[in-house]
Design an enzyme around this catalytic site. Structure first.
Site, mmCIF file in Angstrom:
data_model
loop_
_atom_site.group_PDB
_atom_site.id
_atom_site.type_symbol
_atom_site.label_atom_id
_atom_site.label_comp_id
_atom_site.label_asym_id
_atom_site.label_seq_id
_atom_site.Cartn_x
_atom_site.Cartn_y
_atom_site.Cartn_z
ATOM 1 C CG HIS A 187 -2.003 -1.090 1.022
ATOM 2 N ND1 HIS A 187 -2.242 -2.063 1.946
ATOM 3 C CD2 HIS A 187 -2.830 -1.338 -0.022
ATOM 4 C CE1 HIS A 187 -3.186 -2.868 1.485
ATOM 5 N NE2 HIS A 187 -3.561 -2.452 0.309
ATOM 6 C CD GLU A 426 -10.013 -6.587 -2.480
ATOM 7 O OE1 GLU A 426 -8.899 -6.102 -2.695
ATOM 8 O OE2 GLU A 426 -10.854 -6.014 -1.757
ATOM 9 C CG ASP A 450 -5.664 -7.656 -1.380
ATOM 10 O OD1 ASP A 450 -4.654 -8.006 -0.750
ATOM 11 O OD2 ASP A 450 -6.281 -6.604 -1.134
ATOM 12 C CB CYS A 497 -9.492 -0.807 -9.378
ATOM 13 S SG CYS A 497 -9.939 -1.908 -8.038
HETATM 14 C C1 PEP Z 1 -6.334 -4.643 -4.853
HETATM 15 O O1 PEP Z 1 -6.274 -5.488 -3.965
HETATM 16 O O2 PEP Z 1 -5.983 -4.845 -6.028
HETATM 17 C C2 PEP Z 1 -6.827 -3.285 -4.537
HETATM 18 C C3 PEP Z 1 -7.048 -2.401 -5.473
HETATM 19 O O3 PEP Z 1 -7.001 -3.000 -3.216
HETATM 20 P P1 PEP Z 1 -5.816 -2.516 -2.251
HETATM 21 O O4 PEP Z 1 -4.573 -2.418 -3.077
HETATM 22 O O5 PEP Z 1 -6.241 -1.234 -1.674
HETATM 23 O O6 PEP Z 1 -5.779 -3.615 -1.252
HETATM 24 MG MG MG Z 2 -7.224 -5.050 -2.077
#
Ligand code: PEP
Ligand code: MG
Length: 548
Positions: A187, A426, A450, A497
């Site tokens: 993150h 995810e 994820d 995303c």
């Molecule tokens: C993902 O898991 O691809 C996602 C967009 O969520 P995050 O990266 O915030 O866990």
């Molecule tokens: Mg995620």
């Protein structure tokens, strides 16, 4: 000169001084007040102090330009006039927040509402409001949470960095980030990419580099400490070339996302805080495909109130107008938590109580967020999306809670819209039952960060697995294809995303699969748009169909 090789998480070149960051140097933001009356008193005292300071500057600065004297006069007047102070005081009284927090919120509200002013006089007045607000915030103890990076922009080096620490830094002062720990889809790395700054991981950093001149080459993953003059000269040229290339890309800002042979796709932006909004507009994204709402909960001492959440969503809605915005309900837990949440320690937090599970356990927190999102829905083109879904029963619970929230709003005659609802795919579980989930929502959004780690059973943050972590693995691509097909069968749109959406090696593959939108960090909108515009040049979408 020292040369260190690491892993790049965002391309680009940065040149500047190193700041070695030690943990624990920063103050924590205090937004909730113990006594509103005391905060009002503090605010009055701060106003007097700022007024005296301005008066002193006015009377004792012989070289003051006419413009500057006029600005100081206006600022002193603003401090005396009632409307700004009344707005701050009313916020302190109604929301029981600290005076500094109320000043900051009032300033941000005014700045956002009047940001498009054309009138020169009104713009100057807005600038005056910002300046007195900043002085007041400082006077009130500078509770605006920030890690002090000093005056000049720096290349920050640190053993590791959490998303919360990054949130608390003034990003204007960051040229690049270099850490030892971390992975490119952590993150923290995603947030750094949103800031469009070069970043390196896997560098054995040393405290004695503090204050040294350095070059960060985000193309090759190289750090030069105290670079030789010829290296410095070469990188100065590279930096200029980069700027030129970016200027070229900017020409694509207003282009539609259609391939040479007519295939259309939406290119949206992912945002991690309201600071990213200006980049979304700057790079010409078609909308916001993922608003990670965690920033509203991290770097503070208590849960945000409904009005705080609402104000942020409303600002996003106002800024984006009719462009779509997908607000993801909060995905806390694992590496995104704060002390006040008091999440019991877990042996394996990545597989633990996070995302929708935590929200459904803490219904009061979740209800507050749902309420804020629905209230803000009246002001723009918002959609809602739920993270870490694994079953239909979670959707049942969400639906029941949403109905309660909407009934409450109706009763209070608060306007809201019936917004589009989506889920993040995810987890492998969600991918495998995407045929059923698609019947119940308007869109599915593949969270490949994820989804990859759970499919490969490899922690996305684990630096030792970096070389083995293959996010082009056929299992992942096969799952994406399956979700797109399942979604489309039910007239449900499918987006991506996760970070994979920005991987231009896969743009044609995603277009062939029929993905409806790709949502990427703002700085990647134009490179992905370029890949879309150039896709299938001289060929058809159907040429070279792939199976995984
Ligand atoms: C993902 O898991 O691809 C996602 C967009 O969520 P995050 O990266 O915030 O866990
Ligand atoms: Mg995620």
């Amino acid at each position: 000169m020292e040369i260190c090789k690491g892993v790049s998480s965002f391309a680009g070149v940065a040149i500047g001084k190193i700041l070695y960051y030690h943990r624990g140097e920063y103050r924590v933001r205090q937004s909730m007040a113990d006594s509103a009356k005391k905060e009002i008193e503090k605010f009055s005292a701060a106003r007097e102090a700022v007024k005296s300071r301005l008066l002193f500057l006015y009377e004792h600065s012989p070289a003051l330009s006419q413009e500057r004297s006029y600005a100081l006069e206006r600022q002193m007047k603003l401090l005396e006039e009632g409307s700004f102070s009344r707005a701050v005081e009313s916020l302190v009284m109604t929301e029981k927040v600290t005076a500094a927090y109320a000043v900051m919120t009032t300033r941000d509200g005014l700045t956002s509402s009047f940001r498009n002013l054309k009138d020169e006089v009104a713009r100057e007045q807005l600038e005056n409001v910002k300046q007195i607000s900043n002085r007041l915030i400082l006077e009130l103890g500078g509770t605006r949470a920030q890690i002090d990076l000093g005056e000049e922009p720096v290349i920050l080096i640190s053993e590791e960095l959490t998303p919360t620490e990054l949130l608390e830094m003034d990003k204007e002062k960051l040229l690049a980030v270099v850490t030892h720990q971390g992975s490119i889809i952590s993150h923290t790395s995603i947030m750094i990419r949103s800031m469009a700054m070069p970043a390196l991981l896997d560098i054995e950093i040393r405290e004695e580099w503090n204050g040294c001149q350095a070059v960060v080459d985000g193309y090759t993953g190289t750090l030069y400490v105290e670079p030789a003059p010829e290296i410095l000269r070469e990188y100065e040229m590279r930096r200029q070339a980069d700027l030129k290339e970016k200027k070229e890309l900017l020409k694509l800002r207003d282009r539609k996302d259609v391939t040479a042979d007519g295939k259309e796709i939406g290119i949206f932006a992912n945002i991690n805080s309201l600071d990213d909004l200006s980049s979304v507009l700057f790079y010409g994204a078609a909308g916001i495909g993922l608003l990670r709402s965690e920033f509203q909960y991290l770097g503070r001492e208590s849960y945000p109130r409904e009005n705080e959440l609402f104000r942020d969503y409303r600002r996003v809605a106002d800024t984006m107008g009719e462009k779509p915005v997908v607000i993801r309900t909060v995905d806390l837990g694992a590496d995104r938590q704060a002390d006040y949440m008091d999440i019991p320690g877990e042996a394996n937090p990545i597989m633990g109580n996070r995302g929708i599970r935590l929200c459904l356990d803490r219904k009061r927190m979740f209800r507050t967020q749902l309420c804020a999102i629905y209230r803000a829905s009246a002001y723009g083109n918002l959609s809602i999306m739920y993270p870490m879904i694994t079953s239909e029963s979670e959707l049942d619970e969400i639906e029941a809670l949403t109905e309660e929230v909407k009934a409450g709003l109706r009763e209070k005659k608060v306007p809201f819209r019936e917004i589009r609802r989506g889920i993040m795919v995810e987890t492998p579980a969600a991918a495998l039952i995407s045929d059923r989930l698609a019947k119940r929502v308007d869109f599915l959004s593949l969270g490949t960060n994820d989804l990859s780690q759970y499919t490969l059973a490899m922690d996305r943050q684990n630096p030792y697995l970096k070389s083995k972590y293959d996010d082009h693995h056929p299992a992942i691509l096969k799952m994406i294809q399956m979700v797109v097909e399942n979604g489309h069968r039910e007239n449900c749109q499918v987006y991506i995303c996760g970070e994979l959406a920005a991987d231009t090696e896969l743009t044609e593959t995603f277009l062939r699969m029929g993905v409806d939108a790709l949502s990427v960090v703002p700085a990647c909108v134009l490179p992905v748009r370029k890949a879309v515009l150039e896709a299938f040049a001289g060929r058809k979408v159907s040429d070279g169909k792939q199976t995984f």
